[in-house]
Design an enzyme around this catalytic site. Structure first.
Site, PDB file in Angstrom:
ATOM      1  NE  ARG A  79      -3.084  -0.061   3.135  1.00 47.94           N
ATOM      2  CZ  ARG A  79      -4.238   0.401   3.574  1.00 47.94           C
ATOM      3  NH1 ARG A  79      -5.344  -0.203   3.229  1.00 47.94           N
ATOM      4  NH2 ARG A  79      -4.298   1.446   4.366  1.00 47.94           N
ATOM      5  CG  ASP A  80       3.557   4.473   1.348  1.00 41.65           C
ATOM      6  OD1 ASP A  80       3.321   5.164   0.330  1.00 41.65           O
ATOM      7  OD2 ASP A  80       4.113   4.929   2.364  1.00 41.65           O
ATOM      8  CB  ILE A  81       5.197   0.299  -3.838  1.00 43.17           C
ATOM      9  CG1 ILE A  81       4.819  -1.066  -3.256  1.00 43.17           C
ATOM     10  CG2 ILE A  81       6.410   0.190  -4.772  1.00 43.17           C
ATOM     11  CD1 ILE A  81       5.913  -1.741  -2.450  1.00 43.17           C
ATOM     12  CG  ASN A  85       8.240   3.164   2.039  1.00 42.79           C
ATOM     13  OD1 ASN A  85       8.875   3.761   2.903  1.00 42.79           O
ATOM     14  ND2 ASN A  85       6.938   3.315   1.881  1.00 42.79           N
ATOM     15  CB  THR A 118       3.526   8.538  -1.262  1.00 42.27           C
ATOM     16  OG1 THR A 118       4.024   8.104   0.010  1.00 42.27           O
ATOM     17  CG2 THR A 118       4.304   9.735  -1.737  1.00 42.27           C
TER      18      THR A 118
END
Length: 169
Positions: A79-81, A85, A118
């Site tokens: 959910r936040d690639i 990260n 993001t």
């Protein structure tokens, strides 16, 4: 934070996922200890180089996709690639930061109460608080675009402008 630690433990066990060493509570604080990635993040590399040669971008992409395939096989969506990260240990990209990750059933959507993530890397459905495995693939595609061009595929100075750009471009 406890949920992140539990999920990170479930996500560990693959060369392209930064392993958690320990998660515990100490004097009222949750501590998460992971391996150290001495080579920084993908965003650090992109800040230095601007963009990457195709061969290097493909090598990093294979590692990212292998890590995502592993997570998805465990029914975990990240959910936040994004480049921040993705840590680098030598030539090995390692996915990290499982704060927004969720375990899902194989065909379900993960619903959020708010728009998390993001915005530059969010898929269209993520703006509507619906995520599944394909939303991670969308985010990876944005990372790949950034690696190859040094630019973002969608422009905007705030969430609304980015949203409009994603839906109209």
């Amino acid at each position: 934070i406890k949920e992140e630690a539990v999920l990170w433990e479930q996500a560990s066990g693959h060369a392209n996922v930064l392993p958690i060493i320990e998660a515990d509570e100490y004097e009222g604080q949750i501590l998460i200890v992971s391996e150290y990635a001495a080579d920084g993040t993908l965003v650090d590399l992109l800040d230095k180089r601007g963009f990457l040669p195709v061969k290097k971008a493909v090598e990093i992409s294979v590692g990212i996709l292998n890590g995502l395939e592993f997570l998805h096989s465990r029914q975990i969506i990240h959910r936040d690639i994004k480049p921040a990260n993705i840590l680098l240990q030598g030539e090995i990209p390692r996915l990290t930061d499982f704060g927004l990750s969720r375990v899902i059933s194989s065909n379900s959507l993960s619903m959020s109460v708010s728009v998390n993530g993001t915005p530059y890397y969010m898929s269209p459905e993520a703006f509507n608080r619906k995520r599944n495995k394909q939303t991670d693939i969308w985010s990876f595609g944005v990372v790949l675009y950034k690696m190859l061009t040094g630019k973002m595929p969608f422009a905007g100075n705030d969430v609304g402008e980015i949203y409009a750009s994603v839906f109209t471009r």
